[in-house]
Write an enzyme that holds these catalytic residues in place. Sequence first.
Site, PDB file in Angstrom:
ATOM      1  N   CYS A 165      -6.341   2.474   5.528  1.00 52.79           N
ATOM      2  CA  CYS A 165      -7.061   1.310   5.579  1.00 52.79           C
ATOM      3  C   CYS A 165      -6.597   0.636   7.063  1.00 52.79           C
ATOM      4  O   CYS A 165      -5.606   1.313   7.703  1.00 52.79           O
ATOM      5  CB  CYS A 165      -6.926   0.073   4.666  1.00 52.79           C
ATOM      6  SG  CYS A 165      -5.202  -0.492   4.654  1.00 52.79           S
TER       7      CYS A 165
ATOM      8  N   HIS B 265       0.916  -1.217  -0.130  1.00 57.61           N
ATOM      9  CA  HIS B 265       0.242   0.034   0.078  1.00 57.61           C
ATOM     10  C   HIS B 265       0.962   1.102  -0.035  1.00 57.61           C
ATOM     11  O   HIS B 265       2.220   1.240   0.315  1.00 57.61           O
ATOM     12  CB  HIS B 265      -0.931  -0.031   1.269  1.00 57.61           C
ATOM     13  CG  HIS B 265      -1.848  -1.015   1.261  1.00 57.61           C
ATOM     14  ND1 HIS B 265      -2.965  -1.068   1.923  1.00 57.61           N
ATOM     15  CD2 HIS B 265      -2.045  -2.456   0.448  1.00 57.61           C
ATOM     16  CE1 HIS B 265      -3.939  -1.954   1.758  1.00 57.61           C
ATOM     17  NE2 HIS B 265      -3.146  -2.685   0.945  1.00 57.61           N
TER      18      HIS B 265
ATOM     19  N   CYS C 206      -2.788  -0.252   7.077  1.00 57.28           N
ATOM     20  CA  CYS C 206      -1.902   0.829   7.108  1.00 57.28           C
ATOM     21  C   CYS C 206      -2.394   1.737   8.724  1.00 57.28           C
ATOM     22  O   CYS C 206      -1.103   2.299   9.020  1.00 57.28           O
ATOM     23  CB  CYS C 206      -2.250   1.738   5.972  1.00 57.28           C
ATOM     24  SG  CYS C 206      -1.705   0.969   4.478  1.00 57.28           S
TER      25      CYS C 206
ATOM     26  N   GLU D 272       1.085   3.710   2.073  1.00 51.56           N
ATOM     27  CA  GLU D 272       1.952   4.127   3.441  1.00 51.56           C
ATOM     28  C   GLU D 272       2.950   3.152   3.737  1.00 51.56           C
ATOM     29  O   GLU D 272       3.790   3.652   4.029  1.00 51.56           O
ATOM     30  CB  GLU D 272       0.747   3.978   4.418  1.00 51.56           C
ATOM     31  CG  GLU D 272      -0.330   5.167   4.329  1.00 51.56           C
ATOM     32  CD  GLU D 272      -1.573   4.498   3.594  1.00 51.56           C
ATOM     33  OE1 GLU D 272      -2.502   5.373   3.532  1.00 51.56           O
ATOM     34  OE2 GLU D 272      -1.255   3.591   2.755  1.00 51.56           O
TER      35      GLU D 272
ATOM     36  N   SER E 103      -7.720   8.001   3.062  1.00 44.12           N
ATOM     37  CA  SER E 103      -8.014   7.654   4.695  1.00 44.12           C
ATOM     38  C   SER E 103      -7.013   6.284   4.617  1.00 44.12           C
ATOM     39  O   SER E 103      -7.621   5.361   3.810  1.00 44.12           O
ATOM     40  CB  SER E 103      -9.328   7.317   4.909  1.00 44.12           C
ATOM     41  OG  SER E 103      -9.317   6.996   6.364  1.00 44.12           O
TER      42      SER E 103
END
Length: 149
Positions: free
Chosen positions: A83, A56, A86, A58, A81
């Site tokens: 998940c 991901h 993360c 992040e 935002s």
Amino acid sequence: MDQAQARSWLAVAVAEARAGLAEGGIPIGAALFGADGTLLGRGHNRRVQDDDPSVHAETAAFRAAGRQRSYRGTTMVTTLSPCWYCSGLVRQFGISRVVIGEAVTFHGGHDWLAEHGVEIVLFDDADCVAMMREFIRERPELWHEDIGA
């Protein structure tokens, strides 16, 4: 947090999101900044490009930052935002603040992070929302494969 600083940091994450989209991936970008404002790492969602569901935005930014002695005072900036995966990374390593481009297309774990002492700066930035809405409209199967399910 200074709003102008947060917006300039968000621009780094947006550039990453656009890079990911240009590569045929999901347009989510992130960057990790040190307590002194130094850019430690940046990255974008690479699930498609790397055939790896764990990459991901992040996590890509976090990995690019390398080992840090402490994550106290650091800021994770993300276009969407985070998940639960993360959000867990933020909690696990004690990242102090998360700047979020938008939570309109997906409302992840940022409320939970706030409940546990993480400072949240949420913009609901029109460009971030438009980028995700267009992606979801054009590639719904890819969106629903993971985060949108």
